[in-house]
Design a protein around this motif. Structure first.
Motif, PDB file in Angstrom:
ATOM      1  N   CYS A   5      19.401  -8.486  23.065  1.00 56.98           N
ATOM      2  CA  CYS A   5      19.931  -7.152  23.356  1.00 56.98           C
ATOM      3  C   CYS A   5      20.908  -7.237  24.530  1.00 56.98           C
ATOM      4  O   CYS A   5      20.582  -7.797  25.561  1.00 56.98           O
ATOM      5  N   CYS A   8      19.067  -4.543  27.383  1.00 57.81           N
ATOM      6  CA  CYS A   8      17.812  -4.810  28.094  1.00 57.81           C
ATOM      7  C   CYS A   8      17.393  -6.275  28.061  1.00 57.81           C
ATOM      8  O   CYS A   8      16.435  -6.662  28.732  1.00 57.81           O
ATOM      9  N   SER A  10      16.005  -8.022  25.701  1.00 58.64           N
ATOM     10  CA  SER A  10      14.925  -8.400  24.774  1.00 58.64           C
ATOM     11  C   SER A  10      15.479  -9.321  23.700  1.00 58.64           C
ATOM     12  O   SER A  10      16.630  -9.190  23.291  1.00 58.64           O
ATOM     13  N   CYS A  21      18.780  -2.914  19.154  1.00 56.65           N
ATOM     14  CA  CYS A  21      17.522  -3.258  19.813  1.00 56.65           C
ATOM     15  C   CYS A  21      16.460  -2.214  19.455  1.00 56.65           C
ATOM     16  O   CYS A  21      16.709  -1.013  19.565  1.00 56.65           O
ATOM     17  N   CYS A  24      15.439  -0.433  23.098  1.00 59.60           N
ATOM     18  CA  CYS A  24      16.312   0.480  23.858  1.00 59.60           C
ATOM     19  C   CYS A  24      17.516   0.994  23.070  1.00 59.60           C
ATOM     20  O   CYS A  24      18.287   1.816  23.568  1.00 59.60           O
ATOM     21  N   GLY A  26      20.141  -0.669  22.343  1.00 60.16           N
ATOM     22  CA  GLY A  26      21.362  -1.406  22.701  1.00 60.16           C
ATOM     23  C   GLY A  26      21.819  -2.303  21.552  1.00 60.16           C
ATOM     24  O   GLY A  26      21.060  -2.584  20.620  1.00 60.16           O
TER      25      GLY A  26
END
Ligand SMILES: [Zn+2]
Length: 465
Positions: A5, A8, A10, A21, A24, A26
């Motif tokens: 992402c 964030c 991840s 994502c 979030c 993103g």
């Protein structure tokens, strides 16, 4: 390699490729582990799969011999613009005549690896044509969603390669929503450029090729629709730097057409949120995108590279298209001709005469509807009266090379009396469109700057009629 992402951080499994994502919202992007200690050597034929070590892993590589396209040294065009070094990355030389064949190779390979039998793609045209061809090769079903406004040549390609074609929405933004919904409903492989981060990975190989063919130019110019392409090329160059293969990076220039320029608007007005365009319109259908899903990426590439974003008009881009064809023998689609139109505005101001420039020619003009229409119309209305057409022919001949009256008469096919020829020449001289000078005892004629402008204006008029 991870799928990460951009907001964030991840990480997610590499496949199936997804765009957002789950935590979030993103955008997700593939990230390779790059370091100067990692020795990368590109090997194999100069084609797309040469770069597989820097691409997400693939087991079944589908290919129609894409990539390895010519980096065309545009000497005559450079001279006419007043630039020393100009290259056109000629992506029209791909199997279906556009840069999207790179993406289609990677996406269909991935779909085969994942044992998906149907692909879905919302497209303005080029990616649909590419995917249809590669799906045919791979034995997949290709479901294409196109908006009402789509180039006929691209549609013809989708048809002949046997894609299932669904028309949805006025412009591609609406088709993309439909593709998202259909993916949820059916579980088909999502091959829409804005919704599959593998597309960015595929298109970044353009930067690798330019690097191998020339090195890193001072400037790289590309047109922007969704914004994904400029981001991909920038990602490619940055990766080469991270690998220690180059120290320099190009400045990226993103171009949009005046009637549809949400990314340029967002950039130049320094907005924090993407500008919305209510009534987008341009003849460059390949970049007719009202709400670019990768606009943020595009702006980031321009900012990081200390580049520029600008607009050109449809007629500026069409004139550039004629110029590319006449001076370089290349038939570029309107969206890519916009890069040359932009370059003309920037030479001397932002771009120095001695700097090197690469323009991305994304696809062939043969695919575009209105170019074909304009050219057939031009043919039909070629006679703006015989008077004008004789003078125009004379100006055309003189724009290539200075010559003398008798030679002009021969080149015009000896169809007129020589008295008539001299009458025309006198009128051109009186108007300052040509000048005469003495050479080897002969009166030579030369076209003036004014004459060249008149010639361009005539040609433009014909297209507009
Ligand atoms: Zn996230």
């Amino acid at each position: 390699m991870t799928l990460r992402c951009t907001r964030c951080g991840s990480t997610f499994p590499l496949y199936p490729p997804r765009d957002k994502c789950q935590k979030c919202g993103g955008a997700l992007e593939y990230k390779i582990n790059l370091s100067r200690s990692r020795k990368i050597k590109f090997s194999g034929e100069m084609r797309f799969w040469r770069y597989k070590t820097l691409l997400p892993p693939v087991q079944n590589a589908i290919s129609l011999r894409e990539g390895g396209t010519l980096l065309h040294k545009a000497e005559r065009l450079a001279e006419s613009i007043g630039l020393k070094e100009l290259y056109l990355k000629d992506e029209t030389r791909n199997p279906t005549n556009s840069f999207r064949d790179r993406a289609a190779a990677l996406l269909t390979s991935n779909a085969v690896d994942l044992e998906c039998d149907t692909l879905i793609c919302a497209t303005n045209g080029n990616l649909g044509a590419s995917l249809a061809a590669y799906s045919a090769k791979a034995g997949l079903i290709c479901h294409v969603i196109v908006p009402k406004l789509v180039d006929v040549g691209k549609l013809a390609q989708m048809l002949i390669y046997d894609a299932v074609i669904e028309e949805f929405g006025e412009i591609v933004d609406e088709s993309i929503h439909r593709a998202e919904a259909l993916e949820k409903e059916t579980g088909w492989y999502q091959a829409t450029a804005e919704l599959n981060p593998l597309v960015i990975e595929a298109q970044k190989t353009i930067a690798y090729e330019v690097y191998e063919q020339f090195g890193v130019p001072n400037w790289f110019i590309t047109s922007m629709g969704s914004g994904g392409t400029i981001h991909s090329v920038w990602k490619g160059f940055k990766e080469l730097k991270q690998l220690g293969m180059t120290e320099s990076l190009p400045k990226m220039i993103g171009v949009q057409l005046e009637g549809c320029a949400p990314i340029v608007k967002t950039f130049s007005e320094k907005r924090s949120k993407q500008a919305k365009i209510s009534k987008p319109s341009t003849h460059a259908l390949a970049v007719l995108v009202a709400n670019p899903l990768q606009g943020e990426f595009a702006i980031k590439a321009i900012k990081e590279s200390k580049g520029l974003a600008l607009t050109v008009s449809d007629s500026e881009s069409f004139n550039a298209e004629l110029q590319i064809a006449k001076l370089e023998g290349m038939f570029a689609e309107p969206a890519s001709s916009a890069t040359i139109a932009a370059l003309k505005k920037l030479v001397d101001e932002e771009i120095g005469k001695n700097e090197s420039v690469v323009c991305l020619i994304t696809g062939s003009g043969l695919k575009a509807t209105d170019v074909l229409q304009a050219l057939t119309k031009k043919h039909k209305t070629a006679g703006l009266g015989l008077e004008l057409s004789t003078k125009e022919k004379m100006l055309r001949i003189l724009s290539r090379k200075d010559t003398y009256g008798y030679d002009l008469w021969k080149k015009l096919g000896k169809t007129m009396t020589r008295a008539a020829i001299y009458q025309h020449l006198n009128e051109l001289l009186e108007r300052g469109l040509i000048v005469a000078y003495e050479k080897e005892g002969r009166k030579y004629l030369k076209i003036t700057k004014r004459g060249q402008r008149a010639l361009l204006a005539i040609q433009e008029l014909k297209v507009l009629l």
